[in-house]
Write a protein that holds these residues in place. Sequence first.
Motif, PDB file in Angstrom:
ATOM      1  N   CYS A 209    -134.666  57.362  64.649  1.00 12.31           N
ATOM      2  CA  CYS A 209    -134.238  58.754  64.667  1.00 12.31           C
ATOM      3  C   CYS A 209    -132.701  58.820  64.599  1.00 12.31           C
ATOM      4  N   HIS A 210    -132.173  59.497  63.566  1.00 11.83           N
ATOM      5  CA  HIS A 210    -130.709  59.517  63.464  1.00 11.83           C
ATOM      6  C   HIS A 210    -130.120  60.668  64.293  1.00 11.83           C
ATOM      7  N   GLU A 211    -128.915  60.402  64.809  1.00 14.52           N
ATOM      8  CA  GLU A 211    -128.297  61.420  65.651  1.00 14.52           C
ATOM      9  C   GLU A 211    -127.680  62.508  64.777  1.00 14.52           C
ATOM     10  N   LYS A 212    -127.966  63.778  65.121  1.00 14.13           N
ATOM     11  CA  LYS A 212    -127.453  64.864  64.296  1.00 14.13           C
ATOM     12  C   LYS A 212    -126.090  65.313  64.814  1.00 14.13           C
ATOM     13  N   LYS A 213    -125.127  65.444  63.886  1.00 21.32           N
ATOM     14  CA  LYS A 213    -123.788  65.841  64.300  1.00 21.32           C
ATOM     15  C   LYS A 213    -123.738  67.351  64.523  1.00 21.32           C
ATOM     16  N   THR A 214    -123.201  67.762  65.658  1.00 21.20           N
ATOM     17  CA  THR A 214    -122.988  69.186  65.872  1.00 21.20           C
ATOM     18  C   THR A 214    -121.491  69.432  65.953  1.00 21.20           C
ATOM     19  N   TYR A 215    -121.035  70.366  65.136  1.00 21.38           N
ATOM     20  CA  TYR A 215    -119.614  70.715  65.167  1.00 21.38           C
ATOM     21  C   TYR A 215    -119.384  71.793  66.211  1.00 21.38           C
ATOM     22  N   ARG A 216    -118.397  71.569  67.050  1.00 21.57           N
ATOM     23  CA  ARG A 216    -118.058  72.598  68.042  1.00 21.57           C
ATOM     24  C   ARG A 216    -116.777  73.303  67.608  1.00 21.57           C
ATOM     25  N   ILE A 217    -116.908  74.611  67.420  1.00 22.76           N
ATOM     26  CA  ILE A 217    -115.776  75.410  66.941  1.00 22.76           C
ATOM     27  C   ILE A 217    -115.275  76.289  68.079  1.00 22.76           C
ATOM     28  N   GLY A 218    -113.988  76.234  68.367  1.00 21.69           N
ATOM     29  CA  GLY A 218    -113.401  77.089  69.404  1.00 21.69           C
ATOM     30  C   GLY A 218    -112.566  78.187  68.759  1.00 21.69           C
ATOM     31  N   VAL A 219    -112.837  79.431  69.145  1.00 25.24           N
ATOM     32  CA  VAL A 219    -112.065  80.552  68.590  1.00 25.24           C
ATOM     33  C   VAL A 219    -111.254  81.197  69.698  1.00 25.24           C
ATOM     34  N   SER A 220    -109.942  81.256  69.512  1.00 29.72           N
ATOM     35  CA  SER A 220    -109.073  81.888  70.499  1.00 29.72           C
ATOM     36  C   SER A 220    -108.557  83.213  69.949  1.00 29.72           C
ATOM     37  N   GLN A 221    -109.137  84.307  70.464  1.00 31.86           N
ATOM     38  CA  GLN A 221    -108.683  85.644  70.070  1.00 31.86           C
ATOM     39  C   GLN A 221    -107.571  86.062  71.026  1.00 31.86           C
ATOM     40  N   CYS A 222    -106.540  86.731  70.485  1.00 35.09           N
ATOM     41  CA  CYS A 222    -105.443  87.175  71.348  1.00 35.09           C
ATOM     42  C   CYS A 222    -105.838  88.386  72.194  1.00 35.09           C
ATOM     43  N   SER A 223    -106.766  89.190  71.690  1.00 36.74           N
ATOM     44  CA  SER A 223    -107.117  90.434  72.394  1.00 36.74           C
ATOM     45  C   SER A 223    -108.613  90.694  72.345  1.00 36.74           C
ATOM     46  N   GLN A 224    -108.971  91.745  73.015  1.00 34.94           N
ATOM     47  CA  GLN A 224    -110.358  92.204  73.046  1.00 34.94           C
ATOM     48  C   GLN A 224    -110.316  93.687  72.707  1.00 34.94           C
ATOM     49  N   ASP A 225    -110.779  94.053  71.544  1.00 35.04           N
ATOM     50  CA  ASP A 225    -110.760  95.462  71.148  1.00 35.04           C
ATOM     51  C   ASP A 225    -111.777  95.679  70.031  1.00 35.04           C
ATOM     52  N   ASP A 226    -111.832  96.901  69.530  1.00 38.38           N
ATOM     53  CA  ASP A 226    -112.821  97.251  68.509  1.00 38.38           C
ATOM     54  C   ASP A 226    -112.737  96.357  67.266  1.00 38.38           C
ATOM     55  N   TRP A 227    -111.516  96.133  66.809  1.00 42.78           N
ATOM     56  CA  TRP A 227    -111.324  95.336  65.588  1.00 42.78           C
ATOM     57  C   TRP A 227    -111.805  93.900  65.811  1.00 42.78           C
ATOM     58  N   ARG A 228    -111.428  93.336  66.958  1.00 40.20           N
ATOM     59  CA  ARG A 228    -111.829  91.937  67.242  1.00 40.20           C
ATOM     60  C   ARG A 228    -113.326  91.853  67.552  1.00 40.20           C
ATOM     61  N   ALA A 229    -113.876  92.895  68.163  1.00 42.41           N
ATOM     62  CA  ALA A 229    -115.322  92.888  68.437  1.00 42.41           C
ATOM     63  C   ALA A 229    -116.083  92.798  67.121  1.00 42.41           C
ATOM     64  N   LYS A 230    -115.617  93.518  66.121  1.00 40.34           N
ATOM     65  CA  LYS A 230    -116.270  93.488  64.803  1.00 40.34           C
ATOM     66  C   LYS A 230    -116.160  92.078  64.225  1.00 40.34           C
ATOM     67  N   MET A 231    -114.988  91.489  64.350  1.00 35.52           N
ATOM     68  CA  MET A 231    -114.804  90.149  63.817  1.00 35.52           C
ATOM     69  C   MET A 231    -115.674  89.117  64.563  1.00 35.52           C
TER      70      MET A 231
END
Length: 321
Positions: free
Chosen positions: A1-23
Amino acid sequence: CHEKKTYRIGVSQCSQDDWRAKMNDEINREIMFHPEATVEIRSADDSNEKQISDIRYFKDNGFDIIIAAPNEADAITPIIKEVYESGTPVIIFDRNINGDSYTAYLGVDNFGIGKSAAHYGRHLIGKGGKVIEIYGLAGSTPAKERHDGFIEGATEEGISVIASAYGNWNYDDAASVCDSMFTVCKDIDLIYAHNDRMAIAASEMAKKHGLDIKVIGIDAAPEIGIKAVADSVIDATFLYPTEGYRVIRTALAILKGEPYERVSTFPISSPVDISNADILLLQNESLKEDSAKIKTLKSQVDDFWNKHSAQTSLFYAAIAI
Ligand code: FRU
């Protein structure tokens, strides 16, 4: 059984607002189609310190790629440079850093938006009109570009910016600077605000002071900006695409060694006004419905596979006996 690679992506948003919520919504939706990747999104709530520690968290926990919208360029550049030079790929989007210590940058032509806003503004108020500009956060790059573009456009169009004040991208600061400004200065034809939250604040303050002033914002996030245009709270807004899908696809291309564009600046400067706001709101409603269906479908498919793999293991367990 081969090991499956999982990519971990970190997203750092500067703010929390309507525009970023949509993104963030777009990011989470795109990730559903890439079972080889997971994403964690953190918001710095407009704090440079918090954003530095969020980015450090991603780095210290071995995330494969870090995606960031830097709150303010001067403060966030050193940590981005450190991560990039340590060998972890970094994508910068929307707000930029100083220099180019990143793997890729994805942005929008903020200068072009500013310039188009000036042309549109002249349409509304005519040559010789007086403008007050409500600036975003001083150290974040879109504010500077939206300012520069507007000034160039205003000079060409013969309208003049008589004062600028910082609204720091948020409603409260914009409301408070407008409140003081409108107390002393009444002869204003147009407010040019660097985003819709500040434009809405300016419009409400103008109303409070009994002033009839045209108002332009930027972002056109449906539930805030486009709605404000449709409700005649502001006169126009300019589309500032969120591009969550594209950011994730670029991250995966980088991680898999596939081709990607290193610097891409989306050329857009389309106004939303009373002539198209309703149709855009309608389109947004059907988009919301479609994306809810996609989510349901995805969880049905996941359920199916979970049951299927449970049955398959039972089957193998049975024949092993
Ligand atoms: C959202 C926001 C938008 C603005 C953008 C600029 O956090 O403030 O309103 O267009 O950031 O980077």
